[in-house]
Design an enzyme around this catalytic site. Sequence first.
Site, PDB file in Angstrom:
ATOM      1  N   ASP A 105      -5.789  -7.224   3.617  1.00 18.34           N
ATOM      2  CA  ASP A 105      -7.123  -6.503   3.181  1.00 18.34           C
ATOM      3  C   ASP A 105      -7.878  -7.565   2.304  1.00 18.34           C
ATOM      4  O   ASP A 105      -9.116  -7.587   2.674  1.00 18.34           O
ATOM      5  CB  ASP A 105      -6.682  -5.538   2.040  1.00 18.34           C
ATOM      6  CG  ASP A 105      -7.756  -4.941   1.365  1.00 18.34           C
ATOM      7  OD1 ASP A 105      -8.939  -4.357   2.193  1.00 18.34           O
ATOM      8  OD2 ASP A 105      -7.826  -4.704   0.213  1.00 18.34           O
ATOM      9  N   ASP A 124      -1.617 -17.500  -0.426  1.00 18.50           N
ATOM     10  CA  ASP A 124      -2.498 -18.432  -1.238  1.00 18.50           C
ATOM     11  C   ASP A 124      -3.112 -19.703  -0.544  1.00 18.50           C
ATOM     12  O   ASP A 124      -4.287 -19.935  -0.545  1.00 18.50           O
ATOM     13  CB  ASP A 124      -2.007 -18.771  -2.743  1.00 18.50           C
ATOM     14  CG  ASP A 124      -0.581 -19.232  -2.655  1.00 18.50           C
ATOM     15  OD1 ASP A 124      -0.015 -19.423  -1.518  1.00 18.50           O
ATOM     16  OD2 ASP A 124       0.039 -19.743  -3.545  1.00 18.50           O
ATOM     17  N   LYS A 166       4.500 -14.840   1.214  1.00 22.40           N
ATOM     18  CA  LYS A 166       4.627 -15.373   0.062  1.00 22.40           C
ATOM     19  C   LYS A 166       6.237 -15.694  -0.209  1.00 22.40           C
ATOM     20  O   LYS A 166       6.863 -15.097  -1.009  1.00 22.40           O
ATOM     21  CB  LYS A 166       4.146 -14.618  -1.361  1.00 22.40           C
ATOM     22  CG  LYS A 166       2.430 -14.776  -1.481  1.00 22.40           C
ATOM     23  CD  LYS A 166       2.146 -16.165  -2.153  1.00 22.40           C
ATOM     24  CE  LYS A 166       2.445 -16.357  -3.522  1.00 22.40           C
ATOM     25  NZ  LYS A 166       2.274 -17.866  -3.915  1.00 22.40           N
ATOM     26  N   TYR A 198       0.791  -1.309   0.009  1.00 24.37           N
ATOM     27  CA  TYR A 198       0.105  -0.060  -0.061  1.00 24.37           C
ATOM     28  C   TYR A 198       0.723   1.338  -0.061  1.00 24.37           C
ATOM     29  O   TYR A 198       0.487   2.205  -0.351  1.00 24.37           O
ATOM     30  CB  TYR A 198      -0.790   0.057   1.406  1.00 24.37           C
ATOM     31  CG  TYR A 198      -2.206  -0.556   1.207  1.00 24.37           C
ATOM     32  CD1 TYR A 198      -2.279  -1.877   0.720  1.00 24.37           C
ATOM     33  CD2 TYR A 198      -3.521  -0.026   1.456  1.00 24.37           C
ATOM     34  CE1 TYR A 198      -3.624  -2.313   0.516  1.00 24.37           C
ATOM     35  CE2 TYR A 198      -4.677  -0.354   1.270  1.00 24.37           C
ATOM     36  CZ  TYR A 198      -4.682  -1.750   0.777  1.00 24.37           C
ATOM     37  OH  TYR A 198      -5.959  -2.406   0.485  1.00 24.37           O
ATOM     38  N   ASP A 226     -11.550  -9.924   3.705  1.00 24.82           N
ATOM     39  CA  ASP A 226     -12.734  -9.867   3.126  1.00 24.82           C
ATOM     40  C   ASP A 226     -13.529 -11.256   3.194  1.00 24.82           C
ATOM     41  O   ASP A 226     -14.730 -11.480   3.354  1.00 24.82           O
ATOM     42  CB  ASP A 226     -12.764  -9.022   1.717  1.00 24.82           C
ATOM     43  CG  ASP A 226     -13.230  -7.527   1.891  1.00 24.82           C
ATOM     44  OD1 ASP A 226     -13.014  -6.873   2.618  1.00 24.82           O
ATOM     45  OD2 ASP A 226     -13.687  -7.155   0.893  1.00 24.82           O
TER      46      ASP A 226
HETATM   47  C1  IPM Z   1     -10.380  -1.652   4.152  1.00 26.72           C
HETATM   48  C2  IPM Z   1     -10.788  -1.028   2.817  1.00 26.72           C
HETATM   49  C3  IPM Z   1      -9.695  -0.158   2.458  1.00 26.72           C
HETATM   50  C4  IPM Z   1      -8.369  -0.424   2.275  1.00 26.72           C
HETATM   51  C5  IPM Z   1      -9.933   0.743   1.130  1.00 26.72           C
HETATM   52  C6  IPM Z   1     -11.267   1.656   1.400  1.00 26.72           C
HETATM   53  C7  IPM Z   1      -8.812   2.040   0.974  1.00 26.72           C
HETATM   54  O1  IPM Z   1     -10.698  -1.871   1.626  1.00 26.72           O
HETATM   55  O2  IPM Z   1     -10.313  -1.118   4.945  1.00 26.72           O
HETATM   56  O3  IPM Z   1     -10.249  -2.930   4.047  1.00 26.72           O
HETATM   57  O4  IPM Z   1      -8.034  -0.935   1.281  1.00 26.72           O
HETATM   58  O5  IPM Z   1      -7.535  -0.651   3.412  1.00 26.72           O
HETATM   59 MG    MG Z   2     -10.447  -3.928   2.234  1.00 29.70          MG
END
Ligand code: IPM
Ligand code: MG
Length: 368
Positions: free
Chosen positions: A247, A223, A191, A141, A251
């Site tokens: 990240d 992975d 990785k 990032y 999710d």
């Molecule tokens: C998260 C979100 C953020 C990230 C975005 C909104 C920049 O996806 O907090 O997981 O990628 O960190």
């Molecule tokens: Mg996110």
Amino acid sequence: MSYKIAALGGDGIGPEVVAEAMKVLDAVRHRYGHVFEWGTGPVGGAAIDEFGTALPEATFDVVRQSDAVLFGAVGGPKWDDPRAKVRPEQGILALRKSLGLFANLRPVRMYPQLAHSSPLRPERLKGVDLIIIRELTGGLYFGKPKKRWETSRGRRAVDTLSYTEKEIERVVRVGFELARKRRRKLHSLDKMNVMESSRLWREIATEVGKEYPDVQLIHMLADNAAMQLVLSPAQFDVIVTENTFGDILSDEASILGGSMGMLPSASLSSLPTADSSKPRKSSPALYEPIHGSAPDIAGKGIANPIAAILSAAMMLRWSFGLHTEADAIEHAVDGVLAEGYRTRDIAAPGERTVGTTDMGDIIAGRVV
Ligand code: IPM
Ligand code: MG
């Protein structure tokens, strides 16, 4: 005690869910007699429209003067032009970076009442209780160079995954400390078969691990971990990993429990010390749902506020040391789910649903 909180709703459903978390904190104030002083300011796309920047100086001033930040979400199709110079996401990224919030805690809990909204079979979900620690101020990032340019052969762009020894050490240490308070198992994801930064990560995790002989350290390729998370998620206790991996995997992990609308997070610059009842002297920590601004449902009053409400509970716990009060919020959420209240995202077919503000009211009413 009196606590200053910056409530930054941001875009889309962000302000809607933050309002409900504030409502629940107000119930905590009534019940336990704390004083919460609220500050606010524009951030994200809303701030770009008004001030041309995703994190206006005035908003950052409010944040600096606060003990903690309650954050909603940023982004939306209106600001999604990939060529745009300013982006809503710069607001949250700048906050994380400038406050030094390198450790992002994303706990994943199963609510048996919601097993039906999980895509996994119930037997796979048994015993799932894990926490992802996502490194938040480095990695892919933030590494430099990060840019795009024109070459004689066309456009080109680069992002850089870079870590210093110190950046890896401090976040891995948070992993060990948390694991020590839980089931003493730490998965470090990388990785290392491909990336130099991952080889350094693995080396340092192993070194730090020598100081924690009571914690089992398991290295796993990221992975493979993505696959294991859906194959047998109960094997995980604490996971620590690079920013981008964290990240993506958080999710994925969020839907184990049925909905992204349930998952809170805490972004910290240090672990609280033993005496966490005193307000922090370090920079404020930030609490936000892991979900985004969900522009498709914004303004409809149907968003699930539980992730934001549970983020407020994490704030009480991690920033203010108010464990009883944090428990009270979490129990209220449990109770409300047990009684069958559902927002649309967690409702089984045919189940009656309530809207965002109703869900907030009902949870606030159960804070005892
Ligand atoms: C998260 C979100 C953020 C990230 C975005 C909104 C920049 O996806 O907090 O997981 O990628 O960190
Ligand atoms: Mg996110």
